[in-house]
Design a protein around this motif. Structure first.
Motif, PDB file in Angstrom:
ATOM      1  N   ALA A   1      67.663  88.477  65.761  1.00 60.97           N
ATOM      2  CA  ALA A   1      67.636  88.922  64.381  1.00 60.97           C
ATOM      3  C   ALA A   1      66.432  88.426  63.602  1.00 60.97           C
ATOM      4  N   THR A   2      66.158  89.133  62.608  1.00 59.61           N
ATOM      5  CA  THR A   2      65.088  88.772  61.724  1.00 59.61           C
ATOM      6  C   THR A   2      65.653  87.976  60.600  1.00 59.61           C
ATOM      7  N   MET A   3      65.084  86.890  60.324  1.00 61.69           N
ATOM      8  CA  MET A   3      65.495  86.181  59.135  1.00 61.69           C
ATOM      9  C   MET A   3      64.247  86.120  58.300  1.00 61.69           C
ATOM     10  N   TRP A   4      64.314  86.620  57.146  1.00 61.78           N
ATOM     11  CA  TRP A   4      63.120  86.588  56.347  1.00 61.78           C
ATOM     12  C   TRP A   4      63.419  85.880  55.063  1.00 61.78           C
ATOM     13  N   THR A   5      62.425  85.302  54.532  1.00 62.17           N
ATOM     14  CA  THR A   5      62.634  84.581  53.295  1.00 62.17           C
ATOM     15  C   THR A   5      61.855  85.255  52.194  1.00 62.17           C
ATOM     16  N   CYS A   6      62.249  85.000  51.001  1.00 65.68           N
ATOM     17  CA  CYS A   6      61.511  85.614  49.904  1.00 65.68           C
ATOM     18  C   CYS A   6      61.161  84.532  48.897  1.00 65.68           C
ATOM     19  N   GLY A   7      60.882  83.337  49.376  1.00 67.23           N
ATOM     20  CA  GLY A   7      60.468  82.283  48.463  1.00 67.23           C
ATOM     21  C   GLY A   7      61.646  81.546  47.888  1.00 67.23           C
ATOM     22  N   ILE A   8      62.631  82.287  47.477  1.00 65.37           N
ATOM     23  CA  ILE A   8      63.795  81.696  46.834  1.00 65.37           C
ATOM     24  C   ILE A   8      64.551  80.804  47.818  1.00 65.37           C
ATOM     25  N   THR A   9      64.489  81.135  49.065  1.00 61.14           N
ATOM     26  CA  THR A   9      65.259  80.399  50.059  1.00 61.14           C
ATOM     27  C   THR A   9      64.899  78.921  50.094  1.00 61.14           C
ATOM     28  N   ARG A  10      63.714  78.595  49.702  1.00 62.79           N
ATOM     29  CA  ARG A  10      63.298  77.208  49.777  1.00 62.79           C
ATOM     30  C   ARG A  10      64.125  76.304  48.862  1.00 62.79           C
ATOM     31  N   ARG A  11      64.731  76.922  47.875  1.00 68.02           N
ATOM     32  CA  ARG A  11      65.542  76.124  46.956  1.00 68.02           C
ATOM     33  C   ARG A  11      66.837  75.655  47.602  1.00 68.02           C
ATOM     34  N   ILE A  12      67.240  76.311  48.677  1.00 66.56           N
ATOM     35  CA  ILE A  12      68.489  75.933  49.316  1.00 66.56           C
ATOM     36  C   ILE A  12      68.198  74.812  50.300  1.00 66.56           C
ATOM     37  N   SER A  13      68.626  73.643  49.946  1.00 70.49           N
ATOM     38  CA  SER A  13      68.330  72.473  50.761  1.00 70.49           C
ATOM     39  C   SER A  13      69.366  72.320  51.858  1.00 70.49           C
ATOM     40  N   THR A  14      68.938  71.760  52.952  1.00 72.86           N
ATOM     41  CA  THR A  14      69.871  71.431  54.025  1.00 72.86           C
ATOM     42  C   THR A  14      70.854  70.372  53.549  1.00 72.86           C
ATOM     43  N   LYS A  15      70.455  69.620  52.532  1.00 70.62           N
ATOM     44  CA  LYS A  15      71.321  68.547  52.023  1.00 70.62           C
ATOM     45  C   LYS A  15      72.348  69.060  51.005  1.00 70.62           C
ATOM     46  N   SER A  16      72.289  70.348  50.676  1.00 67.44           N
ATOM     47  CA  SER A  16      73.259  70.904  49.728  1.00 67.44           C
ATOM     48  C   SER A  16      74.677  70.670  50.251  1.00 67.44           C
ATOM     49  N   PRO A  17      75.601  70.330  49.347  1.00 68.56           N
ATOM     50  CA  PRO A  17      76.973  70.072  49.808  1.00 68.56           C
ATOM     51  C   PRO A  17      77.709  71.338  50.225  1.00 68.56           C
ATOM     52  N   ILE A  18      77.201  72.490  49.869  1.00 67.21           N
ATOM     53  CA  ILE A  18      77.916  73.708  50.242  1.00 67.21           C
ATOM     54  C   ILE A  18      77.650  74.004  51.721  1.00 67.21           C
ATOM     55  N   LEU A  19      78.623  74.619  52.355  1.00 68.08           N
ATOM     56  CA  LEU A  19      78.576  74.658  53.811  1.00 68.08           C
ATOM     57  C   LEU A  19      79.042  75.990  54.385  1.00 68.08           C
ATOM     58  N   SER A  20      78.711  76.145  55.645  1.00 72.04           N
ATOM     59  CA  SER A  20      79.089  77.318  56.410  1.00 72.04           C
ATOM     60  C   SER A  20      79.981  76.842  57.553  1.00 72.04           C
ATOM     61  N   LYS A  21      81.039  77.583  57.835  1.00 65.31           N
ATOM     62  CA  LYS A  21      81.997  77.084  58.815  1.00 65.31           C
ATOM     63  C   LYS A  21      82.450  78.185  59.773  1.00 65.31           C
ATOM     64  N   ASP A  22      82.569  77.829  61.030  1.00 58.92           N
ATOM     65  CA  ASP A  22      83.055  78.754  62.060  1.00 58.92           C
ATOM     66  C   ASP A  22      84.580  78.683  62.104  1.00 58.92           C
ATOM     67  N   LEU A  23      85.254  79.770  61.747  1.00 62.98           N
ATOM     68  CA  LEU A  23      86.712  79.767  61.697  1.00 62.98           C
ATOM     69  C   LEU A  23      87.343  80.345  62.958  1.00 62.98           C
ATOM     70  N   GLY A  24      86.479  80.740  63.899  1.00 67.35           N
ATOM     71  CA  GLY A  24      86.998  81.301  65.146  1.00 67.35           C
ATOM     72  C   GLY A  24      87.139  82.807  65.083  1.00 67.35           C
TER      73      GLY A  24
END
Lengths: 200, 407
Positions: free
Chosen positions: B206-229
């Motif tokens: 897949a292509t993941m492209w950024t548009c500048g705005i993505t840089r604001r999302i830090s890896t340290k952000s408390p919000i998360l993504s989760k695999d629910l199966g």
């Protein structure tokens, strides 16, 4: 005249209260059930002519993408409303494609001007046709206007049309008529819509 | 994968034929004999509540000549009569009327002519799913780790017994690849648009492209993504959104001040804030494979149309029994992102589709973000979590996609 049409409230920060919704809903219900306009509610010819001039000016400013000037045609307690239904549902329990008060409308215009509203980059070109213009007085200095619209659009080479009818509440302030309510009734508002993030 | 009508046809047959598919919410058909027209992939179906209150999902195709039995989007009917030759069926599918029956011969049995029904219909917390495949595991098993998100997230914002009900339905068609739609779930962090990416297939990447705005999302952000199966994923924004007061950090909307003032006068400041915090949304993007997205206070149902066109049917929710100011606020807030962000996402998906269809020299897109950075770990509930900026949800979707398609 219904009670609702009298009660559209004067401009305050909090004008979008339940009473305001009630008044909007009453206005829409009156429009939807309108038959022949009673003689005593027909505006005088000079008022009708002034109203037509306002509508044509509005269309012209939209088509020329002169949005700040277009925004200046709206009152401080205005509503720009694009419902998702064709049944006149209550906006208190129904989402709209757009339900903008003055503040949100200003934000929209500002945002469209930033060049970062990707759905309008490049902007949709429009040509607005207004026809079947009917007007009825609704109290001192207030006139309701119904008209059919056809908007020819071109977004990056893709041509499409929007059509339906507009319901306006107009108010006279001094010599000028201004828009208090613009309700854009797409004839297929309840069906899947394409990109409508330009100003209709 | 994005451009192939042949693969799209296989997907309609198998992806939407072998697993559980979301078909509607119980509140859409509250009364006996209520029905709505839906699709399972491209199959037209009728979702109905039978006389006894139980649910049925019937293929909306007359067994006689194939005409649509029902052509009304929603209504109330105990029986459906085909407009073509007037064959008539109960809303449980039983054939009860065949005009000129004698003309079909001695061996003709009306009971052989019932409407075809989905093999399985089950509901979970008001959400109705159907499957064409009798061998699917029970719905509750299929939903796997998604169940706790439903309980602790979605319904928690609507205190019982005032449960969410679907209010109105708006539809947005998109000229996008069907997979792109899974990304829509990425798009609700306020105030600015979040990373948006384009999905992929197991055979393409897949292509993941950024548009500048993505840089604001830090890896340290408390919000998360989760695999629910089973292809389901959760984007959990609650750690940021509801950390203090979601209402206080919420973008302004029509009636904001009027609602807060009126509610405070009746319920006091504390209770008002609790109600308004809940009105801003659940803080969850719960993505249920393959066609249901629960985003904030909205329900989105994906309806594939063609390889490059998807209808996203978007249901707002109101709270039964809540003060009118609360529901009005919920409506205006549920317009906020769709008006100011989602339209842009849609435009991006459409532009992705253009690139994917029309550049044969470039086959691949990229969904590797945080695949190899080692930042993922099992959460306290045992479910795998990664930062919000991860493409985890895409990888999960396609892993499940592959499993179902190759079954």
């Amino acid at each position: 005249m219904s009670e609702h049409t009298r009660t559209l409230v004067p401009p305050t920060d909090g004008y979008f209260d339940l009473a305001h919704y009630e008044a909007l809903l009453g206005t829409v219900q009156e429009w939807r059930s309108l038959g022949e306009i009673p003689q005593d509610r027909l505006p005088p010819p000079e008022a009708y002519a002034a109203i037509c001039r306002l509508l044509y000016l509005e269309a012209r400013l939209l088509d020329a993408e002169r949005l700040p000037e277009w925004l200046a045609l709206f009152t401080d307690d205005c509503v720009y409303w694009l419902p998702t239904d064709v049944a006149g549902r209550d906006p208190r329990v129904t989402v709209a494609w757009e339900m903008n008060d003055r503040r949100r409308l200003e934000e929209r215009v500002e945002r469209l001007g930033t060049g970062r509203a990707f759905s309008q980059a490049p902007p949709t070109r429009t040509t607005h046709l207004y026809t079947n213009i009917e007007a009825l007085t609704a109290g001192d200095h207030v006139v309701h206007v119904l008209c059919q619209f056809l908007i020819q659009t071109n977004l990056a080479g893709r041509v499409s049309q929007r059509s339906g009818w507009n319901g306006y509440v107009l108010r006279r302030a001094g010599a000028a008529w201004r828009i208090v309510v613009k309700r854009i009734n797409l004839f297929d508002a309840d069906l899947p819509q394409d990109n409508n993030s330009f100003t209709l | 994968m994005y451009a192939s009508p042949e693969l799209f046809a296989l997907e309609m047959r198998h992806l939407f034929g072998r697993t559980w598919v979301y078909v509607g919410h119980e509140s859409e058909i509250p009364q006996p004999n209520d029905f709505v027209m839906r699709t399972m992939g491209r199959r037209p179906v009728i979702l109905a509540r039978k006389d006894d209150g139980s649910l049925s999902v019937l293929l909306n195709r007359c067994p006689h000549r194939g005409a649509l039995m029902c052509r009304t989007p929603r209504g109330n009917a105990r029986r459906f009569t085909c407009g073509y030759h007037a064959w008539t069926f109960e809303n449980d599918g039983r054939c009860v009327g065949v005009p000129l029956r004698h003309a079909y011969g001695e061996a003709f049995q009306r009971s052989d002519q019932d409407m075809h029904a989905a093999a399985k219909v089950e509901a979970y917390r008001g959400f109705i799913f159907a499957s064409m495949n009798a061998a699917v595991p029970p719905l509750i098993e299929h939903l796997a780790g998604a169940r706790s998100s439903w309980t602790n997230g979605w319904t928690a914002t609507a205190p019982a017994p005032c449960w969410c009900r679907t209010a109105t339905c708006s539809s947005r068609p998109m000229r996008t690849g069907r997979r792109c739609t899974t990304m829509r779930a990425m798009a609700t962090t306020r105030p600015s648009p979040t990373p948006r990416c384009c999905a992929c297939s197991p055979s393409a990447t897949a292509t993941m492209w950024t548009c500048g705005i993505t840089r604001r999302i830090s890896t340290k952000s408390p919000i998360l993504s989760k695999d629910l199966g089973n292809g389901h994923t959760l984007l959990d924004q609650r750690p940021a959104m509801h950390a203090v007061s979601a209402w206080r950090r919420q973008h302004v909307s029509p009636g904001r001040e009027a609602a807060e003032e009126a509610l405070t006068a009746r319920y006091g400041a504390e209770e008002t804030l609790r109600m308004l915090d809940a009105s801003t949304g659940s803080g969850l993007n719960l993505n249920i494979f393959p066609n249901l997205l629960i985003i904030g206070n909205q329900i989105q149902m994906l309806e594939p149309v063609t390889v490059n066109r998807t209808i996203v049917r978007w249901f707002s929710t109101t709270l039964e029994g809540a003060p009118p100011e609360v529901n009005a606020t919920r409506m205006r807030l549920q317009e906020d992102f769709p008006s100011f962000g989602e339209v842009d996402d849609t435009a991006q998906f459409e532009s992705c589709q253009h690139g994917l269809e029309d550049v044969p020299e470039m086959e691949w897109v990229d969904i590797r973000r945080h695949m190899e950075t080692g930042v993922g770990y099992p959460d306290t509930d045992g479910l795998w979590r990664e930062p919000i900026s991860s493409d985890l949800h895409l990888r999960c979707y396609y892993a499940a996609w592959r499993q179902v398609m190759e079954a």
